[in-house]
Scaffold this active site. Structure first.
Site, short mmCIF file in Angstrom:
data_model
loop_
_atom_site.label_atom_id
_atom_site.label_comp_id
_atom_site.label_asym_id
_atom_site.label_seq_id
_atom_site.Cartn_x
_atom_site.Cartn_y
_atom_site.Cartn_z
N ILE A 16 72.93 -20.04 83.83
CA ILE A 16 71.89 -19.39 84.34
C ILE A 16 70.82 -20.47 84.89
CG2 ILE A 16 70.07 -17.82 83.80
CD1 ILE A 16 71.61 -16.73 81.46
N HIS A 17 70.65 -20.00 86.18
CA HIS A 17 69.87 -21.21 86.77
C HIS A 17 69.30 -20.05 88.19
CE1 HIS A 17 72.98 -21.72 90.16
NE2 HIS A 17 73.87 -22.02 89.23
N GLY A 18 68.37 -20.82 89.14
CA GLY A 18 67.70 -20.18 90.07
C GLY A 18 68.75 -19.25 90.77
#
Length: 163
Positions: A13-15
């Site tokens: 999970i990242h931008g």
């Protein structure tokens, strides 16, 4: 479980996942499927906090996904399954979860891996998993974000003489 996207991205999970892909797919839940992350309480806590406020996130092991996939409470839940590697996607498929496509975002370079695109590196285990998934008729597309041009993973591997 209404699977809207299965994505391989070793950053999990990242931008891009939290904002772009979540909105594009209309999901209400991100399920990170990783034995390593599920067994690391700090990583698990950080990942569950990284999702946008309107999206719930969970971190489960590969085997736990099998337990929850068919649960009645998950019937109409729109989910993104997020994996760090193709081997775990193959394991989930072999255990009976049905799907027809996988999005590949990023797989970083490490010792023993070879670059196949500027954001994807593979070793033989990865190649074998991608070949298995392709042989099952599963579409393997490379795209960082929804607006990117789709590349077929198997064609990229063939072009580089990896398969």
């Amino acid at each position: 479980m209404n699977i809207r996207l299965i994505r391989i991205d070793d950053r999990l999970i990242h931008g891009q996942v939290a904002t772009t892909w979540s909105k594009y797919t209309g999901i209400s839940r991100i399920i990170v499927v990783s034995d390593d992350a599920a067994s690391n309480s700090l990583q698990k806590m950080l990942l569950t906090q990284a999702a946008p406020p309107e999206v719930k996130s969970h971190v489960v092991s590969v085997n736990k996904l099998n337990d929850i996939a068919g649960h009645p409470l998950m019937t109409d839940v729109k989910v993104m399954l997020l994996f760090s590697n193709p081997k775990d996607v193959m394991r989930v498929h072999k255990s009976g979860l049905s799907f027809d496509s996988v999005n590949i975002g990023g797989m970083k370079y490490s010792e023993g891996k070879q670059m196949v695109t500027h954001s994807i590196s593979v070793d033989q285990t990865d190649i074998d998993a991608f070949k298995y998934l392709n042989d099952q008729g599963i579409d393997l597309e490379i795209r960082k974000v929804p607006g990117d041009r789709r590349l077929k993973m198997i064609e990229v591997l063939k072009k580089g003489d990896f398969v």
